[in-house]
Design an enzyme around this catalytic site. Structure first.
Site, short mmCIF file in Angstrom:
data_model
loop_
_atom_site.label_atom_id
_atom_site.label_comp_id
_atom_site.label_asym_id
_atom_site.label_seq_id
_atom_site.Cartn_x
_atom_site.Cartn_y
_atom_site.Cartn_z
N SER A 101 0.85 -1.19 0.00
CA SER A 101 0.00 0.00 0.00
C SER A 101 0.89 1.23 0.00
CB SER A 101 -0.92 0.01 1.23
OG SER A 101 -1.81 1.12 1.17
N GLU A 102 0.55 2.20 -0.81
CA GLU A 102 1.46 3.34 -1.03
C GLU A 102 1.66 4.19 0.22
OE1 GLU A 102 -0.81 6.95 -3.03
OE2 GLU A 102 -1.29 5.08 -4.03
N ASN A 103 0.78 4.06 1.23
CA ASN A 103 0.99 4.81 2.46
C ASN A 103 2.02 4.16 3.37
OD1 ASN A 103 -1.05 2.79 2.76
ND2 ASN A 103 -1.67 3.67 4.70
#
Length: 225
Positions: free
Chosen positions: A47-49
């Site tokens: 997940s990009e976070n």
């Protein structure tokens, strides 16, 4: 003719993921894929976070407000998962370390162009977010979307009319009417829902179509709810 639900599309995507792949699931519809990935595949979800090793939330486990995906949905972590800052997470995305990213889209062109961040000049808050980095940095880009807009215009087009996220990146599109590969400037049907004849595809797809083999038939009632 019964079209596929979003959950059924997500199940098709999950079934096609190769074992041990590192996969990013974009905001929106792609997050549904999480619920359908067979554990035996040992997929590593990114997940990009800043998460590597994400899994769906166990219904018996109370949600942790500090554990969310890029869509701000509560998630769980797999054994051995890692948490990083955005700089390292985006370095994974930009450095070619992700095998597959699955994104939503407003339009996909027959040459693989992707438009998924802005609806044009009237969009009040356009923001490309990490979609551009995922689209150009991941080895394989798949798209999940419904074939038609609410105004019954095709999203599979000869050329994108909306602002581009990236050029020539999409290799496969999963829709509510079937699965299409993109090759040599054409949409190539790989599987179509039962009751959809090849001759009626132009009602759903505005871009050029090519055939390399008879497509498989998708029966929604077999795929489950």
């Amino acid at each position: 003719m019964q079209r596929l639900t979003r959950q059924q599309i997500a199940r098709l995507v999950a079934q096609d993921l190769p074992r041990y792949a590192v996969v990013n699931l974009g905001i929106g519809m792609p997050t549904l894929v999480t619920d359908h990935i067979p554990p035996a595949l040992d997929i590593q979800l990114h997940s990009e976070n800043g998460i590597l090793g994400m899994s769906r939330l166990d219904p018996a486990q109370p949600p942790d407000p500090d554990l969310i995906n890029a869509s701000k949905e509560p998630i769980s972590l797999t054994s051995g998962a890692s948490i990083s800052d955005h700089a390292l997470s985006f370095a994974m995305m930009r450095g070619g370390h992700l095998d597959i990213t699955v994104l939503g889209a407003f339009e996909v062109a027959a040459n693989g162009d992707l438009a998924n961040w802005s609806l044009g000049e009237d969009d009040p808050l356009p923001s490309v977010g990490g979609a551009m980095d995922l689209a150009v940095g991941t080895r394989t880009v798949w798209v999940m979307m419904e074939a038609l807009t609410r105004d019954h215009a095709s999203r599979l087009v000869p050329q994108c009319r909306l602002p581009l996220t990236a050029q020539h990146v999409v290799s496969r599109v999963y829709t509510d009417i079937g699965i299409f590969d993109i090759a040599d400037g054409h949409f190539v049907p790989k599987a179509l829902i039962a009751g959809l004849s090849p001759g009626s595809l132009t009602e759903w797809i505005a871009g050029p179509i090519a055939w390399d083999a008879p497509p498989a038939t998708l029966a929604p009632q077999v795929l489950g709810a």
